[in-house]
Every structure is written in structure tokens, then in C-alpha cells.
Design a protein around this motif. Structure first.
Motif, PDB file in Angstrom:
ATOM      1  N   TYR A  50       0.815  -1.209   0.000  1.00 47.02           N
ATOM      2  CA  TYR A  50       0.000   0.000   0.000  1.00 47.02           C
ATOM      3  C   TYR A  50       0.851   1.263   0.000  1.00 47.02           C
ATOM      4  O   TYR A  50       0.306   2.365   0.042  1.00 47.02           O
ATOM      5  CB  TYR A  50      -0.938   0.000   1.209  1.00 47.02           C
ATOM      6  N   SER A  51       2.149   1.129  -0.053  1.00 42.27           N
ATOM      7  CA  SER A  51       3.043   2.279  -0.035  1.00 42.27           C
ATOM      8  C   SER A  51       2.895   3.157  -1.266  1.00 42.27           C
ATOM      9  O   SER A  51       3.186   4.354  -1.218  1.00 42.27           O
ATOM     10  CB  SER A  51       4.501   1.823   0.060  1.00 42.27           C
ATOM     11  N   ALA A  52       2.447   2.588  -2.366  1.00 40.45           N
ATOM     12  CA  ALA A  52       2.341   3.347  -3.615  1.00 40.45           C
ATOM     13  C   ALA A  52       1.372   4.514  -3.470  1.00 40.45           C
ATOM     14  O   ALA A  52       1.600   5.591  -4.023  1.00 40.45           O
ATOM     15  CB  ALA A  52       1.907   2.430  -4.751  1.00 40.45           C
ATOM     16  N   VAL A  53       0.290   4.339  -2.728  1.00 43.36           N
ATOM     17  CA  VAL A  53      -0.676   5.418  -2.530  1.00 43.36           C
ATOM     18  C   VAL A  53      -0.010   6.574  -1.794  1.00 43.36           C
ATOM     19  O   VAL A  53      -0.134   7.733  -2.199  1.00 43.36           O
ATOM     20  CB  VAL A  53      -1.916   4.912  -1.761  1.00 43.36           C
ATOM     21  N   ALA A  54       0.708   6.269  -0.727  1.00 39.12           N
ATOM     22  CA  ALA A  54       1.366   7.314   0.057  1.00 39.12           C
ATOM     23  C   ALA A  54       2.443   8.018  -0.757  1.00 39.12           C
ATOM     24  O   ALA A  54       2.581   9.243  -0.687  1.00 39.12           O
ATOM     25  CB  ALA A  54       1.966   6.722   1.327  1.00 39.12           C
ATOM     26  N   ILE A  55       3.202   7.265  -1.554  1.00 36.45           N
ATOM     27  CA  ILE A  55       4.248   7.869  -2.376  1.00 36.45           C
ATOM     28  C   ILE A  55       3.643   8.809  -3.411  1.00 36.45           C
ATOM     29  O   ILE A  55       4.079   9.962  -3.558  1.00 36.45           O
ATOM     30  CB  ILE A  55       5.100   6.783  -3.057  1.00 36.45           C
ATOM     31  N   CYS A  56       2.629   8.343  -4.131  1.00 38.83           N
ATOM     32  CA  CYS A  56       2.013   9.166  -5.180  1.00 38.83           C
ATOM     33  C   CYS A  56       1.386  10.431  -4.601  1.00 38.83           C
ATOM     34  O   CYS A  56       1.589  11.531  -5.140  1.00 38.83           O
ATOM     35  CB  CYS A  56       0.963   8.365  -5.939  1.00 38.83           C
ATOM     36  N   GLU A  57       0.656  10.297  -3.520  1.00 35.52           N
ATOM     37  CA  GLU A  57      -0.001  11.463  -2.937  1.00 35.52           C
ATOM     38  C   GLU A  57       1.015  12.447  -2.366  1.00 35.52           C
ATOM     39  O   GLU A  57       0.819  13.661  -2.449  1.00 35.52           O
ATOM     40  CB  GLU A  57      -1.005  11.042  -1.868  1.00 35.52           C
ATOM     41  N   MET A  58       2.109  11.942  -1.806  1.00 34.82           N
ATOM     42  CA  MET A  58       3.138  12.840  -1.291  1.00 34.82           C
ATOM     43  C   MET A  58       3.828  13.583  -2.431  1.00 34.82           C
ATOM     44  O   MET A  58       4.059  14.794  -2.343  1.00 34.82           O
ATOM     45  CB  MET A  58       4.167  12.062  -0.465  1.00 34.82           C
TER      46      MET A  58
END
Length: 151
Positions: A50-58
Motif C-alpha cells: 500500500y506504499s504506492a498510494v502514500a508515495i504518489c499522494e506525497m
């Protein structure tokens, strides 16, 4: 030549300090910070997908922070920055809410995943508040341009 570089850096630092004190700057800075916290929680989890969501939004929050801080939205007229920011925040609120609910429900025994899910729910609320403030800006801009000029 070194003197001009320090002046530019001081100007950029001053713009950063001034922009963070605005409401939009504070919201974007909080979005960047909470996305970083969520990224750390998801990375520490045994289920780091689920790290991809946090990376993209950041990354998107950093991009919009820099654009608005440097006032590039006024010089680059090709993109409607307000509507782009609205879509970014709305998608971020939806993605964080959905993935966080999944993480909290599936996180049995993985405390880092549950913590990331809880912070993700808070991020969903923050992104939803950002959507609300952007809609208020759009409505105020629409009322300003649609005001009758009967004199």
C-alpha cells in the motif's frame, strides 16, 4: 556569482516561510507530512504493497506545494491549477479512505499496517477538507466573475 545564489536561496526560503503560514500552504504541508508518516508505517509493515498510494499522494502534494509557493500557477496558464488541485485532493481522499479501511480490517497482527491505516483515515479527512476549501475558492471565483455590473 556566489552572492546571487545566496540571494535566490534566501528569496526561496522566504517564500517557503510565507507560504506555509497561509491556509493552503499549511494544508499542503500537513498532507506531505502525513503522507510521509503513512509511507513509513506501510514500509515497516510486512505487507508494504500500500506504499504506492502514500508515495504518489506525497509527490503530488509536493508538486502542488512548489507550484503554488513559487506562484507558477500565475505564469503557467496552460493548466487550470485550481481544478487540477481539486481532482488531486478528491482522488487522494478517496484512495486514502479506501486503502486505510482495507489496512485496518486486514491488519490483524500487523501493528504497523494498522497504524498506517489509522493515519490514512486521518489523511483522508485532511484531503477531504482540502477539497472543501478548494470548492469554496471555486465558488468565490465564480461569484466574483458573475457579479452583475448594473450601474
Amino acid at each position: 556569482m556566489a552572492d546571487t545564489e545566496t540571494v535566490v536561496a534566501a528569496g526561496c526560503l522566504e517564500k517557503l516561510k510565507c507560504y506555509v503560514k497561509t491556509r493552503k500552504g499549511t494544508i499542503l504541508a500537513a498532507e506531505i507530512l502525513i503522507s510521509l508518516i503513512i509511507l513509513i508505517c506501510y514500509a515497516a509493515s510486512s505487507n508494504g504493497g500500500y506504499s504506492a498510494v502514500a508515495i504518489c499522494e506525497m509527490v503530488f502534494a509536493i508538486l502542488f506545494f512548489v507550484v503554488f509557493m513559487m506562484e507558477m500557477d500565475k505564469s503557467v496558464q496552460v493548466v487550470n491549477w485550481v481544478w487540477s488541485d481539486l481532482f488531486r485532493a478528491a482522488i487522494g481522499a478517496a484512495l486514502y479512505t479506501i486503502t486505510s479501511l482495507i489496512c485496518v480490517i486486514r491488519g490483524k497482527g500487523d501493528s504497523a499496517l494498522i497504524a498506517g491505516g489509522v493515519f490514512g483515515l486521518l489523511a483522508g479527512i485532511l484531503f477531504a477538507y482540502d477539497v472543501y476549501t478548494i470548492i469554496l475558492v471555486i465558488k468565490s471565483n465564480r461569484q466574483d466573475t458573475a457579479a452583475p455590473t448594473d450601474v
